[in-house]
Each structure stands twice: as C-alpha cells, then as structure tokens.
Design a protein around this motif. Structure first.
Motif, short mmCIF file in Angstrom:
data_model
loop_
_atom_site.label_atom_id
_atom_site.label_comp_id
_atom_site.label_asym_id
_atom_site.label_seq_id
_atom_site.Cartn_x
_atom_site.Cartn_y
_atom_site.Cartn_z
N MET A 90 0.84 -1.19 0.00
CA MET A 90 0.00 0.00 0.00
C MET A 90 0.88 1.24 0.00
SD MET A 90 -1.46 0.30 3.93
CE MET A 90 -2.31 -1.27 3.87
N SER A 91 0.30 2.36 -0.35
CA SER A 91 1.06 3.60 -0.42
C SER A 91 1.48 4.07 0.98
CB SER A 91 0.23 4.70 -1.09
OG SER A 91 -0.89 5.03 -0.26
N ASP A 92 2.49 4.92 1.03
CA ASP A 92 2.94 5.46 2.31
C ASP A 92 1.82 6.25 2.99
OD1 ASP A 92 5.42 4.37 1.92
OD2 ASP A 92 6.30 6.21 1.09
N ALA A 93 1.05 6.98 2.20
CA ALA A 93 -0.04 7.79 2.76
C ALA A 93 -1.09 6.89 3.42
CB ALA A 93 -0.68 8.64 1.68
N ALA A 94 -1.42 5.78 2.76
CA ALA A 94 -2.40 4.87 3.33
C ALA A 94 -1.87 4.22 4.60
CB ALA A 94 -2.77 3.80 2.30
N ARG A 95 -0.59 3.87 4.59
CA ARG A 95 0.01 3.23 5.76
C ARG A 95 0.02 4.17 6.95
NH1 ARG A 95 4.31 2.31 3.57
NH2 ARG A 95 3.80 0.28 2.67
N GLU A 96 0.31 5.43 6.70
CA GLU A 96 0.36 6.40 7.79
C GLU A 96 -1.02 6.69 8.37
OE1 GLU A 96 2.26 9.77 6.11
OE2 GLU A 96 4.25 8.81 5.99
N ALA A 97 -2.06 6.44 7.58
CA ALA A 97 -3.43 6.70 8.05
C ALA A 97 -3.98 5.56 8.90
CB ALA A 97 -4.35 6.95 6.85
N MET A 98 -3.25 4.47 8.98
CA MET A 98 -3.74 3.31 9.73
C MET A 98 -3.55 3.48 11.23
SD MET A 98 -4.97 1.17 7.58
CE MET A 98 -5.05 1.23 5.78
N ILE A 99 -4.54 3.03 11.98
CA ILE A 99 -4.40 2.97 13.44
C ILE A 99 -3.49 1.81 13.80
CG2 ILE A 99 -5.62 2.64 15.63
CD1 ILE A 99 -8.13 3.71 14.26
N GLU A 100 -3.71 0.68 13.15
CA GLU A 100 -2.90 -0.53 13.35
C GLU A 100 -2.63 -1.16 11.99
OE1 GLU A 100 -1.66 -1.50 16.11
OE2 GLU A 100 -2.84 -0.46 17.63
N GLN A 101 -1.44 -1.73 11.84
CA GLN A 101 -1.11 -2.50 10.65
C GLN A 101 -0.05 -3.52 11.01
OE1 GLN A 101 1.36 -0.84 7.68
NE2 GLN A 101 0.40 -1.92 5.98
N GLN A 102 -0.28 -4.76 10.65
CA GLN A 102 0.73 -5.79 10.89
C GLN A 102 0.55 -6.94 9.92
OE1 GLN A 102 0.48 -8.25 14.41
NE2 GLN A 102 -1.73 -7.96 14.60
N VAL A 103 1.63 -7.64 9.67
CA VAL A 103 1.60 -8.85 8.84
C VAL A 103 1.65 -10.05 9.78
CG1 VAL A 103 2.82 -10.20 7.11
CG2 VAL A 103 2.68 -7.71 6.88
N ILE A 104 0.68 -10.96 9.60
CA ILE A 104 0.55 -12.12 10.48
C ILE A 104 0.90 -13.37 9.68
CG2 ILE A 104 -0.99 -13.44 11.97
CD1 ILE A 104 -2.80 -10.86 11.98
N GLU A 105 1.94 -14.08 10.09
CA GLU A 105 2.34 -15.31 9.42
C GLU A 105 1.79 -16.50 10.18
OE1 GLU A 105 6.38 -17.50 7.71
OE2 GLU A 105 6.39 -15.37 8.22
N ILE A 106 1.21 -17.44 9.43
CA ILE A 106 0.60 -18.61 10.03
C ILE A 106 1.62 -19.74 10.13
CG2 ILE A 106 -1.36 -20.19 9.94
CD1 ILE A 106 -2.02 -17.13 10.09
N PRO A 107 1.95 -20.20 11.34
CA PRO A 107 2.95 -21.26 11.51
C PRO A 107 2.57 -22.52 10.73
CG PRO A 107 2.36 -20.28 13.62
CD PRO A 107 1.38 -19.74 12.62
N ASP A 108 3.58 -23.31 10.40
CA ASP A 108 3.44 -24.56 9.65
C ASP A 108 3.12 -24.29 8.18
OD1 ASP A 108 3.88 -25.93 12.02
OD2 ASP A 108 1.75 -26.16 12.45
N LEU A 109 2.08 -23.52 7.89
CA LEU A 109 1.72 -23.22 6.50
C LEU A 109 2.67 -22.20 5.88
CD1 LEU A 109 -2.18 -22.98 6.58
CD2 LEU A 109 -0.81 -24.68 5.39
N GLY A 110 3.05 -21.19 6.67
CA GLY A 110 3.91 -20.15 6.16
C GLY A 110 3.17 -19.05 5.41
N ILE A 111 1.86 -19.20 5.25
CA ILE A 111 1.06 -18.18 4.57
C ILE A 111 0.89 -16.98 5.49
CG2 ILE A 111 -1.24 -18.94 5.33
CD1 ILE A 111 -2.13 -18.59 2.37
N ALA A 112 0.79 -15.79 4.91
CA ALA A 112 0.71 -14.56 5.71
C ALA A 112 -0.47 -13.71 5.26
CB ALA A 112 2.00 -13.76 5.61
N VAL A 113 -1.10 -13.04 6.21
CA VAL A 113 -2.17 -12.08 5.91
C VAL A 113 -1.81 -10.75 6.56
CG1 VAL A 113 -3.98 -13.83 5.72
CG2 VAL A 113 -3.51 -12.79 7.95
N GLN A 114 -2.39 -9.70 6.03
CA GLN A 114 -2.16 -8.36 6.56
C GLN A 114 -3.40 -7.90 7.32
OE1 GLN A 114 -0.34 -4.23 4.79
NE2 GLN A 114 -1.71 -5.34 3.52
N PHE A 115 -3.20 -7.42 8.53
CA PHE A 115 -4.30 -6.86 9.33
C PHE A 115 -4.15 -5.35 9.38
CE2 PHE A 115 -5.73 -5.29 13.53
CZ PHE A 115 -7.09 -5.51 13.37
N CYS A 116 -5.24 -4.66 9.06
CA CYS A 116 -5.24 -3.20 9.10
C CYS A 116 -6.46 -2.72 9.87
CB CYS A 116 -5.30 -2.60 7.69
SG CYS A 116 -3.86 -2.97 6.66
#
Length: 282
Positions: free
Chosen positions: A222-248
């Motif tokens: 996402m753009s820097d402007a969108a990232r700065e507007a977030m209250i929370e943002q993190q990337v969550i990696e799922i163990p064993d599978l290795g797949i990741a999702v982004q929480f905003c």
C-alpha cells in the motif's frame, strides 16, 4: 462489567485469531507445491513459481558425476487480492470476547474465499486422470479409495482432501479404534476442506501429488499515505503453513467509525496434469 481491551492488545488478538482459524481452515493447501511469503507485492503482478517435476537420471558406475539435473518448470500464477473488511464498534473494542468473535467470523469467510481461489484449477479439463465418481459419501468406500490411490500410485507423495461429509465416512464408529490421521489408507496426508466453491461443479475432493498445482501468496503493498493513516497495521504469518495475511485498522472520517480488514494476495495454477485425480458426486 465488560473487559477493557487496550489498543496494544487489538493486533495481538487479531494475530491469535488468524493463527487459530487459518491454520485449520487452510490446512489442505499444504498438499500442493506452495510459495508463501510475507513479502509486499503489487496485487496485480503475476508470480513465477518453480515446480520440481522430476529428479535427474541415476548414474551407473559414473566417471563424470556432473551429469543430468532435476527438471524444474515455472508456473505463472496471477494473484487475486482478497480483502475482508468489517466495521468494529466501540463495544467490540472494549470486549475481548466480542472482538475475538468478530475476528473469527471474518477470518473464516476469508479462508473460504482463499480456498475458492486456490481450487479454481480443479476441473476435469485441466487434469488427465479419470474422474472417480462417488454419488454419496457411502459410495466412497475403501475400494473406491484404492482406486483413487492407484490413480496416483507413481507419485512420490500421495495426498487426499475430502469434503466434510465424505471425510466423515472414515471416522471410526467407536473410540476403541479411533484413528483418523495422516498415513491412513496409504495416503501421506488425509485432509478435509468444505470450500470447493471455486472448483468444477460437484467436486467433493481429490487425490494429488504436490506437483499437481502451484500456489503462491504474498501481502498486498500500500502507499505510504495509506500506511500512515492506519491505526494498526501488521503482517501475520501462520505457523506450519507459512502463509501470511495483513491486518489493518483505521478510522473513517466520513462515517466516524472504526474499520478493519484482513488482506492477502493469492493465486494458483495447474502444474503436473497427470498428478491429480478429481472425486465428484456426479
């Protein structure tokens, strides 16, 4: 009195629920060749996924040991950006139980959508093995499983994924002989999925070698402007599978409410078309 959930605990709750829900709901993806990463990508950019289809030729009494090599093909996967947005009330932010429930319900919906995208290549036109027909769960008996197993007998790893009612057909009747795990009936992985909506009509399962399909996932940039507007943002990696999702999570000035979302870029492509056998109800 309701629990008070501090702002610092919101991303932790999101991570806990994502791991709890997605690790279970996406477990069947592990039967295929996967390239999962937490890297940020353009949601529209195709990804080339390497798939190893065979090893080199065995040498007999060699004098030159640098001959032959593994066969690796590259499958182009066009990802789809999936976003699961939802409104978060102040009452939910103040109650750990309500927030967990909100996250769980939306993560389950996201998992179903991920499976729908991933299983889109599951069609009789894409794979050359004869489709095994089991009109009802009871029709997929041990003899039918032998037929399915035999259809991919040359595979190095033989995995099976079944729809819930077909999977339940193999749950033992008594506790004395309880065993429903990987390795039963000769399959390396014995998995369940109820999310075949993206596949061909009437598909209730499949048996496959990992090389039958290539799956890739990334995290949408996402753009820097969108990232700065977030209250929370993190990337969550799922163990064993290795797949990741982004929480905003962000605050909407137009509606003066708090919103959140789970996001992922995911796609799949057929690979070895002889390494998968579909199971259909008709």
């Amino acid at each position: 009195m309701s629990n008070t959930l501090s702002a610092a605990l919101v991303p932790d709750t999101a991570a806990d629920m994502a791991i709890t829900v997605l690790q279970s709901k996406l477990a069947s993806l592990s039967v295929f060749s996967t390239d999962f990463s937490a890297d940020l990508v353009d949601p529209t950019r195709p990804m080339a996924i390497p798939v190893v289809t065979s090893g080199s030729t065995t040498l007999t009494s060699p004098t030159n040991f640098e001959q032959g090599d593994s066969t690796i093909i590259s499958e182009l996967v066009s990802p789809v950006h999936l976003s699961q947005p939802f409104h978060v009330t102040q009452a939910e932010l103040n109650s750990g139980h309500k927030l967990e429930r909100l996250f769980k319900v939306n993560l389950r919906k996201l998992a179903d959508s991920i499976n729908g995208v991933v299983y889109a290549p599951l069609t009789a036109a894409n794979y050359t093995n004869t489709v095994v027909v089991a009109a009802t769960p009871a029709d997929l008996d041990t003899d039918a499983l032998k037929t399915v197993w035999s259809s991919i007998s040359d595979a190095d790893e033989k995995n099976i994924v079944l729809q819930g009612d077909y999977y339940a057909n193999y749950i033992p009747a008594t506790r004395d002989n309880w065993e429903l795990s990987d390795g039963i009936h000769g399959f390396d992985k014995f998995r369940m999925s109820n999310s075949f909506t993206g596949a061909e009509a009437n598909v209730v399962g499949f048996a496959a070698d990992p090389q039958a399909m290539a799956i890739a996932s990334r995290v949408p940039a996402m753009s820097d402007a969108a990232r700065e507007a977030m209250i929370e943002q993190q990337v969550i990696e799922i163990p064993d599978l290795g797949i990741a999702v982004q929480f905003c999570m962000w605050f909407s000035l137009s509606s003066r409410t708090t919103w959140a979302s789970f996001d992922i870029c995911v796609g799949s492509a057929k690979a070895d078309v002889s390494a998968l056998t579909l199971i259909k109800s008709a």
